[in-house]
Design a protein around this motif. Structure first.
Motif, PDB file in Angstrom:
ATOM      1  N   ILE A 141       0.845  -1.202   0.000  1.00 49.02           N
ATOM      2  CA  ILE A 141       0.000   0.000   0.000  1.00 49.02           C
ATOM      3  C   ILE A 141       0.878   1.249   0.000  1.00 49.02           C
ATOM      4  O   ILE A 141       0.598   2.220  -0.711  1.00 49.02           O
ATOM      5  N   TYR A 142       1.954   1.230   0.787  1.00 49.05           N
ATOM      6  CA  TYR A 142       2.899   2.352   0.792  1.00 49.05           C
ATOM      7  C   TYR A 142       3.533   2.522  -0.590  1.00 49.05           C
ATOM      8  O   TYR A 142       3.640   3.645  -1.111  1.00 49.05           O
ATOM      9  N   THR A 143       3.944   1.400  -1.207  1.00 52.56           N
ATOM     10  CA  THR A 143       4.545   1.452  -2.533  1.00 52.56           C
ATOM     11  C   THR A 143       3.555   1.979  -3.567  1.00 52.56           C
ATOM     12  O   THR A 143       3.918   2.752  -4.460  1.00 52.56           O
ATOM     13  N   ALA A 148       1.873   6.072  -7.275  1.00 55.26           N
ATOM     14  CA  ALA A 148       0.813   6.949  -7.791  1.00 55.26           C
ATOM     15  C   ALA A 148       1.279   8.402  -7.817  1.00 55.26           C
ATOM     16  O   ALA A 148       0.939   9.163  -8.732  1.00 55.26           O
ATOM     17  N   ARG A 149       2.058   8.805  -6.828  1.00 55.42           N
ATOM     18  CA  ARG A 149       2.572  10.176  -6.783  1.00 55.42           C
ATOM     19  C   ARG A 149       3.620  10.412  -7.860  1.00 55.42           C
ATOM     20  O   ARG A 149       3.698  11.484  -8.454  1.00 55.42           O
ATOM     21  N   GLU A 150       4.445   9.377  -8.131  1.00 50.42           N
ATOM     22  CA  GLU A 150       5.525   9.529  -9.102  1.00 50.42           C
ATOM     23  C   GLU A 150       5.028   9.417 -10.529  1.00 50.42           C
ATOM     24  O   GLU A 150       5.601  10.016 -11.440  1.00 50.42           O
ATOM     25  N   ASP A 155      11.693   7.564 -16.228  1.00 48.88           N
ATOM     26  CA  ASP A 155      12.675   7.829 -17.260  1.00 48.88           C
ATOM     27  C   ASP A 155      13.406   9.152 -17.056  1.00 48.88           C
ATOM     28  O   ASP A 155      14.146   9.573 -17.920  1.00 48.88           O
ATOM     29  N   ASP A 156      13.191   9.809 -15.940  1.00 45.97           N
ATOM     30  CA  ASP A 156      13.871  11.081 -15.711  1.00 45.97           C
ATOM     31  C   ASP A 156      15.362  10.884 -15.437  1.00 45.97           C
ATOM     32  O   ASP A 156      16.201  11.584 -15.961  1.00 45.97           O
TER      33      ASP A 156
END
Length: 329
Positions: A141-143, A148-150, A155-156
């Protein structure tokens, strides 16, 4: 699920033979595979994975087959996300195109070995400590929240892990490529080549991804044999997928969100399962929480297929709209 020893030996033996054939063939003739070649090989591995599930259904029943398919689809979708990082690693180290197959192949072999160890440790932990499901669930769930935020910002930039930095600082290396050689002799001593570093980067990076995928598949099946085979089939087609859909990956704009939802769903399923076998004294007095909802493997498989289908379709529609908007301008 009672899997005879000979089945374990046969499965691992056939996997080893396939990998050895791949390594020998690619090692003798490094090249950039054509779309046709990559497509045929990918179809072979995907078809073999599907037939293996049919075999599981025939010998062990529909429930175990559903567990295998759910695990394989989950591992495969997470592996596709890995490809974003693999592409960046190849670009960062400037791997010549004709050597990329070799780097991927050896990196995948390392990943399979490391995942096998990880699966054995995970299975042992589950057998000894039922509370590990709480830990796995919370971690997923943490992952999922983090992913979801990232979004799809993998590819940055690629940042080398601590082990890779230690190897580069500890051993003498050359910046020159020497084909598929991992080490060469120079001035009477052995030095490592860029191919050695790239292979380590691929193998260890995949292990970091396994921190998500192994707990995820244990949320779908606790059968070590199914966990192992689902991982084998997911990884063995990864090299062909790299060359076949490299451009398509950029169009899967919602892949990160889809995988986040998938991991969150499995995380919740793990916590609910942990509640059913609860032994922690501070939860329900150390007794199983009988009223906790139970998500069947059939429901899980349906949700997984739905998430992946919606993610893919929505991504392609969004990419097409964005392309049309750019053309209009």
């Amino acid at each position: 699920m009672n899997v005879p020893l000979w089945v374990w030996i046969l499965t691992i033996g056939l996997t080893t033979v396939l990998l050895l054939v791949d390594v020998v063939v690619i090692g003798r003739r490094p090249h950039v595979p054509s779309m046709g070649e990559a497509g045929r090989h990918l179809a072979f591995f995907v078809g073999t994975a599907i037939l293996f599930g049919v075999g599981v259904w025939y010998f062990s029943g529909a429930d175990y087959a559903a567990q295998y398919y759910a695990g394989w689809l989950t591992e495969y979708s997470l592996s596709i996300d890995n490809l974003f990082v693999f592409i960046i690693i190849m670009a960062k180290f400037g791997v010549p195109e004709k050597l990329q197959q070799t780097a991927l192949m050896v990196g995948i072999v390392i990943a399979l070995i490391l995942r096998g160890i990880f699966i054995a440790v995970g299975a042992a932990a589950i057998n000894q400590f039922s509370w590990i499901f709480y830990a796995f669930g919370a971690f997923l769930i943490y992952t999922a929240f983090k992913l979801a935020r990232e979004g799809n910002n993998d590819d940055d930039e690629f940042e080398e892990n601590g082990f890779l930095k230690w190897v580069e600082g500890r051993f003498p290396a050359t910046n020159q490529w020497h084909g598929t050689k991992l080490m060469i002799k120079a001035d009477g001593s052995r030095i490592i080549t860029p191919m050695f570093i790239v292979i380590l980067a691929l193998g260890t990076t995949d292990l970091l991804f396994a921190l998500d995928s192994i707990p995820a598949i244990f949320g779908l099946t606790q059968e070590p044999f199914l966990v192992l085979t689902a991982n084998i089939f997911a990884l063995m087609g990864l090299r062909q997928l790299y060359f076949l859909i490299g451009g398509l990956l950029k169009r899967l704009v919602y892949l990160g969100i889809g995988l986040a939802i998938l991991l969150a769903f499995i995380g919740v399923k793990l916590i609910l399962h942990a509640a059913h076998v609860n032994e922690l004294p501070f939860i329900n007095g150390g007794k199983p929480v009988l009223g906790a909802p139970d998500i069947s493997i059939g429901q899980s498989l349906t949700v997984i297929v739905a998430i992946l289908s919606i993610t893919t379709i929505a991504s392609l529609i969004k990419s097409r709209k964005d392309k049309s908007a750019i053309e209009v301008r």
